[in-house]
Design a protein around this motif. Sequence first.
Motif, mmCIF file in Angstrom:
data_model
loop_
_atom_site.group_PDB
_atom_site.id
_atom_site.type_symbol
_atom_site.label_atom_id
_atom_site.label_comp_id
_atom_site.label_asym_id
_atom_site.label_seq_id
_atom_site.Cartn_x
_atom_site.Cartn_y
_atom_site.Cartn_z
ATOM 1 N N THR A 194 0.782 -1.244 -0.032
ATOM 2 C CA THR A 194 0.009 -0.220 0.048
ATOM 3 C C THR A 194 0.809 1.116 -0.041
ATOM 4 O OG1 THR A 194 -1.576 -1.175 1.186
ATOM 5 C CG2 THR A 194 -1.899 1.378 1.384
ATOM 6 N N ARG A 195 1.895 1.333 0.817
ATOM 7 C CA ARG A 195 2.715 2.284 0.859
ATOM 8 C C ARG A 195 3.482 2.630 -0.552
ATOM 9 N NH1 ARG A 195 3.032 5.937 1.755
ATOM 10 N NH2 ARG A 195 5.217 6.515 2.859
ATOM 11 N N PHE A 196 3.878 1.491 -0.914
ATOM 12 C CA PHE A 196 4.558 1.639 -2.259
ATOM 13 C C PHE A 196 3.825 2.231 -3.357
ATOM 14 C CE2 PHE A 196 6.038 -0.036 -6.359
ATOM 15 C CZ PHE A 196 7.533 0.678 -6.401
ATOM 16 N N PRO A 226 0.731 7.849 -7.210
ATOM 17 C CA PRO A 226 -0.483 9.146 -7.191
ATOM 18 C C PRO A 226 0.563 10.374 -6.662
ATOM 19 C CG PRO A 226 -0.831 7.701 -5.394
ATOM 20 C CD PRO A 226 -0.089 7.019 -6.140
ATOM 21 N N THR A 227 1.337 10.116 -5.604
ATOM 22 C CA THR A 227 2.137 11.409 -5.233
ATOM 23 C C THR A 227 3.185 11.936 -6.046
ATOM 24 O OG1 THR A 227 2.271 10.126 -2.875
ATOM 25 C CG2 THR A 227 3.732 12.078 -3.263
ATOM 26 N N LEU A 268 2.692 15.565 -7.940
ATOM 27 C CA LEU A 268 3.773 16.553 -8.064
ATOM 28 C C LEU A 268 4.296 16.937 -9.563
ATOM 29 C CD1 LEU A 268 6.054 15.042 -5.282
ATOM 30 C CD2 LEU A 268 4.848 17.187 -5.350
ATOM 31 N N VAL A 269 4.303 15.891 -10.381
ATOM 32 C CA VAL A 269 4.558 15.887 -12.086
ATOM 33 C C VAL A 269 3.642 16.940 -12.552
ATOM 34 C CG1 VAL A 269 4.563 14.990 -14.146
ATOM 35 C CG2 VAL A 269 5.701 13.905 -12.270
ATOM 36 N N THR A 270 2.199 16.704 -12.132
ATOM 37 C CA THR A 270 1.195 17.689 -13.054
ATOM 38 C C THR A 270 1.343 18.957 -12.333
ATOM 39 O OG1 THR A 270 -0.249 15.957 -12.835
ATOM 40 C CG2 THR A 270 -1.258 18.143 -12.814
ATOM 41 N N VAL A 271 1.545 19.372 -11.004
ATOM 42 C CA VAL A 271 1.630 20.843 -10.631
ATOM 43 C C VAL A 271 2.950 21.289 -10.944
ATOM 44 C CG1 VAL A 271 2.100 21.924 -8.215
ATOM 45 C CG2 VAL A 271 0.743 20.125 -8.372
ATOM 46 N N VAL A 272 4.215 20.762 -11.140
ATOM 47 C CA VAL A 272 5.145 21.257 -11.723
ATOM 48 C C VAL A 272 5.108 21.530 -13.076
ATOM 49 C CG1 VAL A 272 7.724 20.752 -12.164
ATOM 50 C CG2 VAL A 272 6.787 19.955 -10.025
ATOM 51 N N PHE A 273 4.509 20.820 -14.016
ATOM 52 C CA PHE A 273 4.217 20.891 -15.349
ATOM 53 C C PHE A 273 3.435 22.171 -15.453
ATOM 54 C CE2 PHE A 273 1.885 20.689 -19.203
ATOM 55 C CZ PHE A 273 2.766 20.340 -19.979
ATOM 56 N N ILE A 324 13.985 14.841 -7.600
ATOM 57 C CA ILE A 324 13.914 15.223 -6.205
ATOM 58 C C ILE A 324 12.824 14.703 -5.518
ATOM 59 C CG2 ILE A 324 14.132 16.988 -4.508
ATOM 60 C CD1 ILE A 324 16.175 18.633 -6.550
ATOM 61 N N ALA A 325 11.475 15.007 -6.265
ATOM 62 C CA ALA A 325 10.257 14.435 -5.851
ATOM 63 C C ALA A 325 10.272 13.040 -5.611
ATOM 64 C CB ALA A 325 9.078 14.977 -6.526
ATOM 65 N N ILE A 326 10.671 12.284 -6.548
ATOM 66 C CA ILE A 326 10.622 11.001 -6.545
ATOM 67 C C ILE A 326 11.774 10.502 -5.545
ATOM 68 C CG2 ILE A 326 11.503 8.779 -8.038
ATOM 69 C CD1 ILE A 326 10.501 10.368 -10.526
ATOM 70 N N ILE A 327 13.123 11.100 -5.249
ATOM 71 C CA ILE A 327 13.678 10.707 -4.198
ATOM 72 C C ILE A 327 13.130 10.716 -2.752
ATOM 73 C CG2 ILE A 327 16.059 11.059 -3.114
ATOM 74 C CD1 ILE A 327 17.022 11.947 -5.977
ATOM 75 N N VAL A 328 12.655 11.769 -2.594
ATOM 76 C CA VAL A 328 12.015 12.063 -1.337
ATOM 77 C C VAL A 328 10.784 10.987 -1.049
ATOM 78 C CG1 VAL A 328 10.699 13.901 -0.003
ATOM 79 C CG2 VAL A 328 12.393 14.671 -1.170
ATOM 80 N N SER A 329 9.909 10.832 -2.254
ATOM 81 C CA SER A 329 8.859 9.931 -2.118
ATOM 82 C C SER A 329 9.489 8.456 -1.480
ATOM 83 C CB SER A 329 8.029 9.712 -3.252
ATOM 84 O OG SER A 329 7.294 11.096 -3.712
ATOM 85 N N VAL A 330 10.501 8.117 -2.478
ATOM 86 C CA VAL A 330 11.269 6.680 -2.222
ATOM 87 C C VAL A 330 11.645 6.784 -0.740
ATOM 88 C CG1 VAL A 330 12.828 4.963 -2.905
ATOM 89 C CG2 VAL A 330 11.252 6.278 -4.547
ATOM 90 N N ALA A 331 12.386 7.794 -0.594
ATOM 91 C CA ALA A 331 13.202 7.730 1.029
ATOM 92 C C ALA A 331 11.884 7.562 2.241
ATOM 93 C CB ALA A 331 13.927 9.156 1.060
#
Length: 377
Positions: free
Chosen positions: A47-49, A54-55, A59-64, A353-360
């Motif tokens: 579930t967490r993975f 969606p996270t 973030l991709v949508t907002v940044v775009f 960076i967003a992906i790294i933070v999400s995975v961390a």
Amino acid sequence: MSARSSRVTHQHTQAEAVESPKKPAKGKAGAAKKNRLSGGFFRFVITRFLLIIPTVFILVTVVFFVMRATGDPITAAQGGRLSPDELQRRIHEAGYDRPLLVQYVEYLGNLLHGDLGTTVTDNQPVISILTRYGAATFELAILALIVALVVGIVLGRIAAKHRDRLADAGIRTFAILCYATPVFFLGLMLKLVFSVWLGWLPSSGRASLASQAQFDRLIRPTGFYIIDALQLGDPAVLLDVLRHAVLPALALGLLTAGVFIRLVRTNVISTYNSGYVEAARSRGVSEKRLLSKHAWKPALIPIITVMGMQIAVMLAGAVLTETTFEWKGLGFMLSNYLKARDFVAVQGIVILIAIIVSVANFIVDVVSALIDPRVRY
């Protein structure tokens, strides 16, 4: 006498018959409980993975759309340098004159194929920028995290041991200063003291020119200068790399160390005064053992929980740290591309960076669930 023995034997047999089904039932119940816990844990991990998807999508949508709020990337980066006809031609070739929704759908499709676009200012694939400079940022973040953990844990334990004394007051003041001081100001002060006044450490860069020339000899460089120096097997190059890394790692690590100091101090004091520690004290356990064995390990759990958020803080602080020390990583390049208004490059770096933070945060949640019995899944 024989009748009595027969009666006792019969009662004993009945007792065994009653008790014998209970033992397997207890074993099955324990196994079922274990299976439920295992299944629950794996469901928690999955579930967490899956929440990462969606996270990252949000973030991709907002940044775009934020990057497109001021117009297309070519106009933002090259608007004052090209003639109107040339500008319109390049906008049309890049497809930025199409409806925004069409551009967004195409961008998502390219992301699924690992294509983050091409930079506007220097015409390089964004993915090559990430692979070339990402190792430098990761190396700095790892070194800074080591500094934060060592300083935070050691000083936090000392503050808890000497609670409400002079040492405790001094360490708490130091923690507040670490957390409140801007990282770029701390970096400038470190450079002034250790590079300009004392001349002990270099003020900028990741390595000297001689060491970088040595790295060019490597067939498969990793981009992590410490690992590359170990591959070379030259102690002088390794020492040079470590000397260049000291000040940036201190500047970025002390920012997080202030948080860790307060966490360790508060949680060690809390567990030190808990009921099971008082019970151990009443049995004659020494104060030193109470601190190191009973009160210490539970105090580590909040640090691990907060570590995911602090990684995000470190990556944000890396922009200023790398700029201050000319440490050519993603933060340094992000600053340059922001100045050049190259939104394609900025978009790619922010997404990584967003992906790294999400995975961390996912890894921290899993580790917390494994070591903290209070987590329910």
